[in-house]
Motif scaffolding. Structure first.
Motif, PDB file in Angstrom:
ATOM      1  N   ILE A 125       0.828  -1.204   0.000  1.00 43.87           N
ATOM      2  CA  ILE A 125       0.000   0.000   0.000  1.00 43.87           C
ATOM      3  C   ILE A 125       0.866   1.258   0.000  1.00 43.87           C
ATOM      4  O   ILE A 125       0.658   2.179  -0.798  1.00 43.87           O
ATOM      5  N   ALA A 126       1.856   1.302   0.892  1.00 40.23           N
ATOM      6  CA  ALA A 126       2.588   2.541   1.138  1.00 40.23           C
ATOM      7  C   ALA A 126       3.635   2.848   0.076  1.00 40.23           C
ATOM      8  O   ALA A 126       3.793   4.011  -0.318  1.00 40.23           O
ATOM      9  N   LEU A 127       4.377   1.842  -0.376  1.00 40.92           N
ATOM     10  CA  LEU A 127       5.470   2.115  -1.299  1.00 40.92           C
ATOM     11  C   LEU A 127       4.993   2.640  -2.655  1.00 40.92           C
ATOM     12  O   LEU A 127       5.522   3.663  -3.128  1.00 40.92           O
ATOM     13  N   PRO A 128       4.025   1.999  -3.332  1.00 40.23           N
ATOM     14  CA  PRO A 128       3.567   2.591  -4.602  1.00 40.23           C
ATOM     15  C   PRO A 128       3.007   3.995  -4.430  1.00 40.23           C
ATOM     16  O   PRO A 128       3.250   4.867  -5.262  1.00 40.23           O
ATOM     17  N   LEU A 129       2.258   4.226  -3.344  1.00 39.48           N
ATOM     18  CA  LEU A 129       1.715   5.560  -3.109  1.00 39.48           C
ATOM     19  C   LEU A 129       2.843   6.557  -2.841  1.00 39.48           C
ATOM     20  O   LEU A 129       2.818   7.685  -3.349  1.00 39.48           O
ATOM     21  N   GLY A 130       3.830   6.152  -2.070  1.00 32.14           N
ATOM     22  CA  GLY A 130       4.966   7.032  -1.806  1.00 32.14           C
ATOM     23  C   GLY A 130       5.770   7.337  -3.059  1.00 32.14           C
ATOM     24  O   GLY A 130       6.235   8.468  -3.249  1.00 32.14           O
ATOM     25  N   PHE A 131       5.939   6.340  -3.925  1.00 39.07           N
ATOM     26  CA  PHE A 131       6.657   6.568  -5.184  1.00 39.07           C
ATOM     27  C   PHE A 131       5.894   7.551  -6.065  1.00 39.07           C
ATOM     28  O   PHE A 131       6.499   8.419  -6.699  1.00 39.07           O
ATOM     29  N   PHE A 132       4.586   7.418  -6.114  1.00 37.90           N
ATOM     30  CA  PHE A 132       3.779   8.328  -6.929  1.00 37.90           C
ATOM     31  C   PHE A 132       3.896   9.758  -6.410  1.00 37.90           C
ATOM     32  O   PHE A 132       4.097  10.701  -7.190  1.00 37.90           O
ATOM     33  N   ALA A 138       9.339   6.539   1.603  1.00 34.63           N
ATOM     34  CA  ALA A 138       9.287   6.383   0.150  1.00 34.63           C
ATOM     35  C   ALA A 138       9.256   7.733  -0.553  1.00 34.63           C
ATOM     36  O   ALA A 138      10.061   7.997  -1.462  1.00 34.63           O
ATOM     37  N   TYR A 139       8.340   8.610  -0.131  1.00 33.87           N
ATOM     38  CA  TYR A 139       8.254   9.870  -0.872  1.00 33.87           C
ATOM     39  C   TYR A 139       9.391  10.815  -0.515  1.00 33.87           C
ATOM     40  O   TYR A 139       9.865  11.569  -1.362  1.00 33.87           O
ATOM     41  N   ALA A 140       9.866  10.763   0.727  1.00 28.71           N
ATOM     42  CA  ALA A 140      11.000  11.622   1.096  1.00 28.71           C
ATOM     43  C   ALA A 140      12.271  11.178   0.379  1.00 28.71           C
ATOM     44  O   ALA A 140      13.102  12.013  -0.006  1.00 28.71           O
ATOM     45  N   GLY A 141      12.433   9.869   0.190  1.00 28.79           N
ATOM     46  CA  GLY A 141      13.599   9.377  -0.516  1.00 28.79           C
ATOM     47  C   GLY A 141      13.644   9.850  -1.955  1.00 28.79           C
ATOM     48  O   GLY A 141      14.696  10.279  -2.459  1.00 28.79           O
ATOM     49  N   LEU A 142      12.500   9.801  -2.638  1.00 24.57           N
ATOM     50  CA  LEU A 142      12.458  10.255  -4.021  1.00 24.57           C
ATOM     51  C   LEU A 142      12.620  11.763  -4.126  1.00 24.57           C
ATOM     52  O   LEU A 142      13.245  12.267  -5.064  1.00 24.57           O
ATOM     53  N   GLU A 143      12.069  12.497  -3.158  1.00 24.83           N
ATOM     54  CA  GLU A 143      12.210  13.945  -3.198  1.00 24.83           C
ATOM     55  C   GLU A 143      13.646  14.387  -2.936  1.00 24.83           C
ATOM     56  O   GLU A 143      14.038  15.484  -3.315  1.00 24.83           O
ATOM     57  N   ALA A 144      14.423  13.535  -2.269  1.00 25.24           N
ATOM     58  CA  ALA A 144      15.806  13.888  -1.955  1.00 25.24           C
ATOM     59  C   ALA A 144      16.753  13.710  -3.139  1.00 25.24           C
ATOM     60  O   ALA A 144      17.902  14.147  -3.079  1.00 25.24           O
ATOM     61  N   VAL A 145      16.284  13.071  -4.201  1.00 28.85           N
ATOM     62  CA  VAL A 145      17.132  12.875  -5.377  1.00 28.85           C
ATOM     63  C   VAL A 145      17.362  14.226  -6.053  1.00 28.85           C
ATOM     64  O   VAL A 145      16.442  15.019  -6.237  1.00 28.85           O
ATOM     65  N   ASP A 146      18.598  14.476  -6.429  1.00 31.51           N
ATOM     66  CA  ASP A 146      18.984  15.741  -7.055  1.00 31.51           C
ATOM     67  C   ASP A 146      18.168  15.956  -8.333  1.00 31.51           C
ATOM     68  O   ASP A 146      18.113  15.082  -9.202  1.00 31.51           O
TER      69      ASP A 146
END
Length: 253
Positions: free
Chosen positions: A48-55, A119-127
């Motif tokens: 539930i959380a990972l796909p939503l966080g990636f989106f 999940a979403y914080a990790g993707l947002e941290a990408v340069d």
């Protein structure tokens, strides 16, 4: 110190690892139950959380809602949610199935916030410059997500799963109050028997399990870290257009 040594002695007592009249389920069976509840709950939460966080992390949509949602979810009293769900499912399921379903849903609710935030914080941290370069090279949004963002954000993603797993391991201990097993049953039995060695021994087992799992996740974070990336700097907003910086020409008189 004497109580601690006595509890450790209780753990290593061979009779407590073998089934008997006063010990129908030995320690290893309680450990397996504890791990099973944890794995099922964390697995469902991840779906539930990972796909939503990636989106959210990839598109930037719904970020404010997720921040409020995860904060509210973390404020929920797990024991209260557990018994509420037991009462609700008790009307629809059998006496044996209601505790399992209710407890699993409660643990999933507990595991989602940290995993979603990671999940979403990790993707947002990408340069952003790395993402812009991948897009400029013709990569699709799916390729950018799976081949650029997720690999670079993997340590933070694993960190979110790590926090959720440790929370569930600690909370599964209260499942014994709902008639379920796990290592918490050892503590509950010790309370009923006024056996302090059993109580402290069960607590030490839960602690040892949590530390062991935490160590494995810490190792996974270290192994998945991209070489050369020593920090995760805050990412700029996706809504703002990326601008290239140009050095100013030196003017001489």
């Amino acid at each position: 110190m004497d109580k601690l040594l006595s509890a450790i002695g209780w753990i290593f007592d061979g009779s407590h690892w073998k089934p008997g009249s006063q010990n129908p389920l030995p320690i290893q069976d309680r450990l397996i139950e504890h791990l099973l509840y944890t794995a099922i709950s964390v697995g469902i939460a991840a779906l539930i959380a990972l796909p939503l966080g990636f989106f959210i992390g990839h598109t930037g949509r719904g970020r404010q809602f997720v921040i409020g949602f995860t904060g509210a979810m973390r404020a929920l009293p797990t024991l209260g949610v557990l018994f509420f769900l037991l009462m609700v499912f008790g009307y629809f399921l059998s006496y044996d199935d209601a505790p399992i379903v209710g407890a699993t849903i409660a643990f999933v609710i507990l595991a989602i916030p940290s995993m979603l935030a990671g999940a979403y914080a990790g993707l947002e941290a990408v340069d952003r410059q790395v993402i812009d370069a991948a897009r400029a090279n013709g990569m699709t949004e799916w390729q950018i997500l799976t081949k650029v963002e997720i690999p670079l954000a993997l340590p933070l993603i694993i960190g979110g799963v790590r926090a959720s797993t440790l929370q569930v391991i600690a909370t599964v201990t209260i499942a014994s109050y709902a008639g379920l097993g796990g290592l918490g049953q050892i503590i509950s039995n010790g309370i009923g028997l006024n056996d302090y060695d059993r109580i402290l021994g069960g607590a030490l087992l839960v602690t040892a399990l949590a530390l062991s799992v935490d160590g494995l996740f810490a190792l996974a974070e270290r192994l998945t870290a991209t070489p050369g990336l020593t920090d995760h700097r805050p990412a700029t907003s996706r809504r703002s257009s990326s601008r290239s910086t140009r050095p100013h020409a030196n003017t001489t008189a």
